[in-house]
Design a protein around this motif. Structure first.
Motif, PDB file in Angstrom:
ATOM      1  N   GLY A  58       2.648   0.921 -10.057  1.00  0.00           N
ATOM      2  CA  GLY A  58       2.467   2.285 -10.539  1.00  0.00           C
ATOM      3  C   GLY A  58       1.401   3.057  -9.783  1.00  0.00           C
ATOM      4  O   GLY A  58       1.343   4.287  -9.889  1.00  0.00           O
ATOM      5  N   ASP A  59       0.543   2.351  -9.026  1.00  0.00           N
ATOM      6  CA  ASP A  59      -0.462   3.031  -8.216  1.00  0.00           C
ATOM      7  C   ASP A  59       0.221   3.920  -7.189  1.00  0.00           C
ATOM      8  O   ASP A  59       1.199   3.514  -6.557  1.00  0.00           O
ATOM      9  CB  ASP A  59      -1.358   2.032  -7.468  1.00  0.00           C
ATOM     10  N   LYS A  60      -0.308   5.116  -7.010  1.00  0.00           N
ATOM     11  CA  LYS A  60       0.188   6.023  -5.967  1.00  0.00           C
ATOM     12  C   LYS A  60      -0.778   5.916  -4.796  1.00  0.00           C
ATOM     13  O   LYS A  60      -1.977   6.103  -4.966  1.00  0.00           O
ATOM     14  CB  LYS A  60       0.271   7.444  -6.496  1.00  0.00           C
ATOM     15  N   LEU A  61      -0.248   5.583  -3.623  1.00  0.00           N
ATOM     16  CA  LEU A  61      -1.070   5.375  -2.435  1.00  0.00           C
ATOM     17  C   LEU A  61      -0.746   6.391  -1.352  1.00  0.00           C
ATOM     18  O   LEU A  61       0.413   6.790  -1.193  1.00  0.00           O
ATOM     19  CB  LEU A  61      -0.837   3.965  -1.867  1.00  0.00           C
ATOM     20  N   THR A  62      -1.768   6.777  -0.591  1.00  0.00           N
ATOM     21  CA  THR A  62      -1.579   7.545   0.625  1.00  0.00           C
ATOM     22  C   THR A  62      -1.885   6.591   1.782  1.00  0.00           C
ATOM     23  O   THR A  62      -2.346   5.466   1.557  1.00  0.00           O
ATOM     24  CB  THR A  62      -2.527   8.759   0.694  1.00  0.00           C
ATOM     25  N   THR A  63      -1.674   7.032   2.994  1.00  0.00           N
ATOM     26  CA  THR A  63      -1.928   6.158   4.137  1.00  0.00           C
ATOM     27  C   THR A  63      -3.418   5.947   4.387  1.00  0.00           C
ATOM     28  O   THR A  63      -3.785   5.119   5.210  1.00  0.00           O
ATOM     29  CB  THR A  63      -1.256   6.705   5.412  1.00  0.00           C
ATOM     30  N   SER A  64      -4.273   6.654   3.673  1.00  0.00           N
ATOM     31  CA  SER A  64      -5.717   6.416   3.802  1.00  0.00           C
ATOM     32  C   SER A  64      -6.250   5.556   2.655  1.00  0.00           C
ATOM     33  O   SER A  64      -7.432   5.225   2.629  1.00  0.00           O
ATOM     34  CB  SER A  64      -6.476   7.740   3.876  1.00  0.00           C
ATOM     35  N   ASP A  65      -5.386   5.174   1.720  1.00  0.00           N
ATOM     36  CA  ASP A  65      -5.782   4.321   0.601  1.00  0.00           C
ATOM     37  C   ASP A  65      -5.674   2.847   0.976  1.00  0.00           C
ATOM     38  O   ASP A  65      -4.811   2.458   1.774  1.00  0.00           O
ATOM     39  CB  ASP A  65      -4.900   4.567  -0.624  1.00  0.00           C
ATOM     40  N   THR A  66      -6.507   2.039   0.356  1.00  0.00           N
ATOM     41  CA  THR A  66      -6.472   0.597   0.602  1.00  0.00           C
ATOM     42  C   THR A  66      -5.304  -0.027  -0.142  1.00  0.00           C
ATOM     43  O   THR A  66      -5.157   0.156  -1.352  1.00  0.00           O
ATOM     44  CB  THR A  66      -7.794  -0.058   0.145  1.00  0.00           C
TER      45      THR A  66
END
Length: 98
Positions: free
Chosen positions: A40-48
């Motif tokens: 469910g976490d939403k990640l961007t390409t700068s997120d770990t």
């Protein structure tokens, strides 16, 4: 971590499976601890995507794609060394819906 150190496989529904390549496994050494994202976490390409502790390095691995985590490798939670396997069906980290 360099993009040569992880692999991605995308299915026809836009779900991307991510894992460590042989080069990434060699760079880290034997993996002893991982912290995976939550479903469910939403990640961007700068997120770990992954915090990993291993024989040779402690690293934060950024997500190679933006999207929502739809599945994590539960076996890696209890047995982090499984990420050192060459079999992609065992050594994947997470699946992300783009």
């Amino acid at each position: 971590m360099d993009t040569n150190y992880y692999w991605i496989d995308e299915d026809s529904n836009g779900v991307v499976t991510i894992g460590l390549t042989d080069a990434g496994q060699n760079e880290l050494g034997n993996i002893t601890f991982v912290s995976l994202p939550k479903v469910g976490d939403k990640l961007t390409t700068s997120d770990t995507l992954l915090d990993v502790e291993a024989d040779k390095a402690v690293s934060d691995i950024d997500s190679p794609v933006a999207g929502t985590v739809v599945e994590i490798n539960q076996q890696a939670q209890s047995n982090p060394s499984i990420l050192n396997e060459s079999d992609k069906s065992k050594s994947w980290i997470a699946k992300i819906q783009k």
